[in-house]
Design a protein around this motif. Structure first.
Motif, short mmCIF file in Angstrom:
data_model
loop_
_atom_site.label_atom_id
_atom_site.label_comp_id
_atom_site.label_asym_id
_atom_site.label_seq_id
_atom_site.Cartn_x
_atom_site.Cartn_y
_atom_site.Cartn_z
N SER A 7 0.78 -1.41 -0.11
CA SER A 7 0.14 -0.04 0.11
C SER A 7 0.79 1.31 0.08
O SER A 7 2.00 1.34 0.63
CB SER A 7 -0.95 0.01 1.33
N LYS A 15 3.59 2.74 -5.47
CA LYS A 15 3.64 1.54 -5.12
C LYS A 15 3.71 0.28 -6.48
O LYS A 15 3.94 -0.64 -6.12
CB LYS A 15 2.22 1.33 -4.42
N GLY A 115 -2.28 -2.53 -3.77
CA GLY A 115 -3.56 -1.92 -3.28
C GLY A 115 -3.86 -0.81 -4.19
O GLY A 115 -3.53 -0.57 -5.21
N ILE A 119 -4.32 3.50 2.45
CA ILE A 119 -5.22 2.41 3.32
C ILE A 119 -6.64 2.59 3.78
O ILE A 119 -7.16 1.59 4.04
CB ILE A 119 -4.33 1.97 4.49
#
Length: 226
Positions: A7, A15, A115, A119
């Motif tokens: 993430s 990322k 992801g 988050i």
């Protein structure tokens, strides 16, 4: 089987690039590795982040990419997954994503799941990525960067992770864009201090500055004991 969740502290932390580099590192070590994208927005067809992983890894797209296993949800509108799904007349069913993860886990030794944004991005109106991470307890590899605002975003993410008892496996510090060596060096010390403050004994791995099209050699051995 080892599964890790990657993430960022927010959008554009790096990322996708970090996930691809980690996959390439493991592939070069003869690890049977695969990447998965939790969901993709602003795209049509195969997830553009999955395609970026394959390019960095130096491989062609796999059959599990072409059939949607590595990213079962791809939405056309570039927005948070809950909104992108709504615009496309869909709703994300996390069980579908879980089924894809289980299929990949059964076929590969290591799975890296990238992801979407930070988050606490909403997956549905009342269910966020943070809720998912709390349920699954995948070791979390957090990507941060040297851009302004990253200290605030990183420390907030660490506090959220600690409050939800998420297992942080490591922090990756992306040097790009490195506008100040002073800020870069200070930021790393801040992050190491706060990792300890929140009870995390995990490595910090740095990705050096690079030019578009380059794939820097990064030693990810502190994250993966081979």
């Amino acid at each position: 089987m080892s599964t890790y969740f990657i993430s960022g502290i927010d959008t554009d932390a790096g990322k996708t690039f970090a996930t691809g580099l980690m996959a390439k590192y493991l592939l070069d070590k003869d690890v049977n590795v695969m990447t998965q994208k939790f969901a993709q927005t602003g795209c049509v067809g195969i997830s553009e982040d999955i395609l970026a992983h394959r390019e960095i890894m130096g491989v062609e797209p796999y059959e599990v990419d072409k059939d949607g296993t590595t990213c079962p949800y791809v939405f056309t509108y570039p927005a948070s997954p809950h909104l992108a799904a709504k615009i496309d007349g869909e709703e994300i069913d996390v069980n579908v994503i879980n089924d894809s993860t289980e299929k990949l886990e059964s076929a590969y030794d290591t799975l890296l799941i990238e992801g979407v944004g930070g988050i606490h991005v909403p997956i549905t109106l009342d269910y966020s990525l943070l809720d998912y991470l709390e349920e699954k307890k995948h070791p979390l590899i957090l990507i941060t960067s040297s851009k302004l605002g990253s200290i605030n975003h990183t420390l907030m993410t660490l506090e959220l992770a600690a409050n939800r008892k998420l297992p942080i496996h490591g922090l990756i510090y992306n040097h790009y864009p490195n506008n100040s060596d002073v800020i870069l060096e200070d930021s790393i010390q801040v992050f190491k201090t706060y990792l300890k403050k929140y009870g995390y004994d995990c490595p910090v791995v740095e990705i050096p500055e690079f030019k578009i099209g380059e794939s820097p050699e990064v030693d990810f051995s502190p994250l993966f004991k081979l």
